[in-house]
Motif scaffolding. Structure first.
Motif, PDB file in Angstrom:
ATOM      1  N   VAL A 280       0.859  -1.188   0.000  1.00 47.00           N
ATOM      2  CA  VAL A 280       0.000   0.000   0.000  1.00 47.00           C
ATOM      3  C   VAL A 280       0.897   1.240   0.000  1.00 47.00           C
ATOM      4  O   VAL A 280       1.602   1.503   0.968  1.00 47.00           O
ATOM      5  N   ARG A 304      -9.457   5.006   0.123  1.00 46.94           N
ATOM      6  CA  ARG A 304      -8.899   4.290  -1.029  1.00 46.94           C
ATOM      7  C   ARG A 304      -7.483   3.832  -0.704  1.00 46.94           C
ATOM      8  O   ARG A 304      -6.642   4.638  -0.299  1.00 46.94           O
ATOM      9  N   VAL A 306      -4.156   2.744  -2.176  1.00 47.01           N
ATOM     10  CA  VAL A 306      -3.381   2.784  -3.425  1.00 47.01           C
ATOM     11  C   VAL A 306      -2.361   1.651  -3.347  1.00 47.01           C
ATOM     12  O   VAL A 306      -1.311   1.781  -2.721  1.00 47.01           O
ATOM     13  N   ARG A 319       0.054   4.564  -8.471  1.00 47.81           N
ATOM     14  CA  ARG A 319      -1.256   5.166  -8.701  1.00 47.81           C
ATOM     15  C   ARG A 319      -1.841   4.758 -10.050  1.00 47.81           C
ATOM     16  O   ARG A 319      -3.039   4.921 -10.290  1.00 47.81           O
ATOM     17  N   HIS A 325      -6.192  -1.406  -6.800  1.00 46.91           N
ATOM     18  CA  HIS A 325      -6.606  -0.533  -5.707  1.00 46.91           C
ATOM     19  C   HIS A 325      -7.915  -1.026  -5.093  1.00 46.91           C
ATOM     20  O   HIS A 325      -8.803  -1.522  -5.797  1.00 46.91           O
TER      21      HIS A 325
END
Length: 652
Positions: A280, A304, A306, A319, A325
């Motif tokens: 993450v 969220r 990532v 990203r 995700h």
């Protein structure tokens, strides 16, 4: 008569001497015990003291008398009051002859002997938790202050010394422990705590949910006696380890990856996955903008994760790995087709933490509900990200609260998760029941980086913003007006036409206009599917109230879907009665089997319902859906013909 200086020197020396001999002593009352009973009892007491953290032994510098007692009820192993600890005498014969070591699956710790050991630890835990004695650090500080006061010729302690030696919290009223234990601070109540504990799923012993005092004592048992506690309840294990400055020597090595259930709609894919916190990169506050629906008028709060694709180094490029995700979304689990505003206000619906694929969330809000999403990075340190992800997994398996639209909604639940997951002091004073209000507070306190939205085009490109498809549909409609000279003013007017009225324009469209037609016609399909869903809901509810049996089969199928899908938001159902906390390796096989069976059943039920509901639609709605599907097929065929004529790539 001694001088004040000499008196304070004596106090300091006495304090230091007491510190050196501070020690907890469990003394057996053996006056009515046989030799074998005394030996077995003393061995149990010695083992209990050996299991205790050194800090507990040092702070409880007292003698506690342990006595076998006939007055305890059958199912009570022991109790304590003052400096006396009682054990149930009916268990003494089994302890003496060794049969107490036999496996006993009906007891949390596995045998009568382990239960007795846990009872001693439990009751000593209560004594420690209630103790107002100063810690060794306090004693040292007191001795230093006493010497300093004596050297200055002062009588008594300076105020500055008193403040340093006072103890502020016991364990059971420590705000940090209460956040982790399941009595979080109530939003909008000026620091008041929740009355009941909603972290009831996957509990080792329901007695821990009674109150914070019992929670501390029960969890101290498992912290000291269960090597897997560090893996099952990692946040609490870390808390106790840091509090005591110590941990047991036989702590298990935890397997990498946190088990979660992905609640995505793809029932062909296994929902059980392992989430690695090290993959993450960042955590964003994901905000769905408001729309006109009464339950959505203030937006929706989510987090969220990532997550980097396997093999990609952790960094900004993660990203781009949108398919990996995940979104953490507290939602009301509605076990019916109708969302009741009254039930939402009175807490009838369970509040659960759903783990969803980002792509599904984007489609849900931007394409179906036509709401934009803003994804704003939270300014968290690396260890805070790891602990927040870990805490999210714990809540996913343990939490089953009550959803209140106005007091325990998505914003409130998200804030509580951020508090317990990061322990950031800036979050303690935040108080907002509105998703938009929480976002504004996070930005104003410097906890969220809203600068990523300053350049709208760049925000879209980098995935900090996901626009509502309404804007895209309007842009595509502008292409159609330019290319085909349509008389309608906006996309809503175009979609209000019957599908047959839109069909003649298909063959007139060039390549670019055909691509625009395809996107807009897909929007028409989604719109009519939502209208069909609403039509079915009203008919279903009306017929059910009238006792109409025409929907009996669909009713049964729908109820099966609702019953079988609950595990995706409450995964503890898959391991009912087995283990506690985060599932471990020995539970993984059962998890895989149960989740695969449930997922296959959901897939079958969904296909059956899809086949049944189309037959239940009114003639007009069904004809319109069929016409839209015919338009889509014709547009696809027209596009392929245009590509072939232009010598381009053949479309599938």
């Amino acid at each position: 008569m001694k001088s004040p200086r000499a008196w304070w020197v004596a106090v300091a020396l006495t304090t230091l001497a007491n510190l050196c001999q501070a020690d907890l002593r469990l003394t057996l009352d053996a006056s009515d015990l046989q030799q074998a009973e005394r030996a077995a009892s003393q061995q149990l007491l010695d083992e209990a003291v050996a299991a205790l953290p050194p800090r507990v032994i040092q702070r409880l510098d007292r003698e506690v008398h342990v006595r076998w007692h006939d007055g305890l009820t059958h199912d009570v192993y022991g109790s304590a009051g003052g400096n006396v600890l009682l054990l149930n005498r009916r268990l003494l014969p089994a302890l003496t002859d060794g049969s107490a070591t036999s496996t006993l699956t009906s007891r949390p710790h596995g045998s009568v002997r382990r239960e007795l050991l846990a009872t001693l630890i439990h009751e000593v835990g209560h004594l420690y938790d209630r103790s107002r004695l100063w810690s060794p650090e306090n004693h040292r500080q007191l001795a230093f202050c006493s010497q300093r006061a004596a050297s200055l010729g002062l009588v008594g302690l300076p105020d500055s010394c008193r403040g340093q030696t006072e103890r502020r919290f016991t364990l059971s009223d420590d705000p940090r422990l209460l956040d982790l234990a399941g009595w979080p601070q109530r939003v909008g109540q000026r620091g008041e705590r929740e009355v009941s504990n909603a972290q009831a799923a996957r509990s080792p012993d329901a007695y821990e949910l009674t109150n914070p005092l019992e929670f501390v004592a029960v969890n101290l048992e498992y912290f000291l006696l269960d090597p897997s506690y560090a893996c099952r309840r990692p946040s609490l294990h870390r808390y106790f380890r840091e509090h005591f400055g110590w941990q047991p020597s036989n702590v298990d090595d935890c397997v990498a990856g946190l088990p979660i259930l992905n609640a995505g709609h793809d029932f062909a894919r296994t929902p059980l996955v392992k989430l690695d916190p090290q993959r993450v990169y960042e955590v964003d506050y994901l905000f769905a903008e408001a729309n006109d629906a009464w339950v959505s008028r203030w937006g929706h709060s989510m987090l969220r994760l990532v997550i980097c694709a396997p093999g990609r180094p952790r960094g900004p490029s993660c990203r781009l790995d949108l398919d990996h995700h995940l979104v953490l979304s507290f939602r009301a689990f509605v076990g019916d087709v109708q969302l009741s505003s009254w039930d939402g206000l009175t807490g009838v619906y369970p509040s659960r933490l759903f783990v969803l694929p980002l792509g599904q969330v984007i489609d849900e809000y931007t394409k179906v509900e036509l709401r934009s999403l803003a994804s704003i990075p939270l300014k968290l340190q690396r260890d805070e990200i790891d602990r927040l992800v870990e805490r999210s997994a714990e809540m996913h398996w343990s939490y089953d609260g009550n959803y209140y639209f106005l007091s325990n909604n998505c914003a409130v639940e998200t804030l509580k998760l951020l508090r317990s997951g990061t322990a950031r002091p800036e979050l303690t004073a935040l108080d907002s029941i509105l998703p938009s209000g929480l976002l504004a507070m996070l930005i104003n306190r410097g906890l969220a980086d809203a600068s990523v939205l300053d350049d709208p085009r760049e925000a879209l490109r980098l995935g900090y913003r996901f626009d509502s498809y309404r804007d895209r549909y309007q842009a595509m409609f502008a292409v159609l007006r330019d290319r085909l000279g349509l008389p309608q003013e906006d996309v809503e007017q175009w979609l209000a036409l019957d599908a047959e009225a839109r069909r003649p324009w298909i063959d007139k469209a060039d390549l670019r206009a055909s691509a625009a037609l395809l996107l807009v016609e897909q929007a028409a399909l989604r719109r009519h599917l939502l209208l069909a869903q609403e039509e079915l809901k009203k008919r279903y509810l009306g017929d059910r109230q009238r006792g109409d049996t025409s929907l009996a089969k669909a009713d049964e199928t729908l109820q099966d879907i609702l019953a079988n899908s609950g595990y995706l938001s409450r995964p503890a159902e898959l391991l009912d009665g087995v283990g506690y906390g985060l599932p471990q390796a020995n539970e993984w096989q059962r998890l895989e089997q149960e989740s695969s069976q449930r997922q296959a059943r959901l897939s079958q039920l969904t296909e059956a319902l899809n086949a049944e509901v189309r037959l239940l639609l009114g003639d007009e709605r069904r004809r319109e859906l069929e016409s839209i599907e015919a338009n889509l097929a014709q547009i696809g065929q027209h596009l392929r013909g245009l590509h072939r004529a232009a010598g381009g790539l053949k479309l599938p």
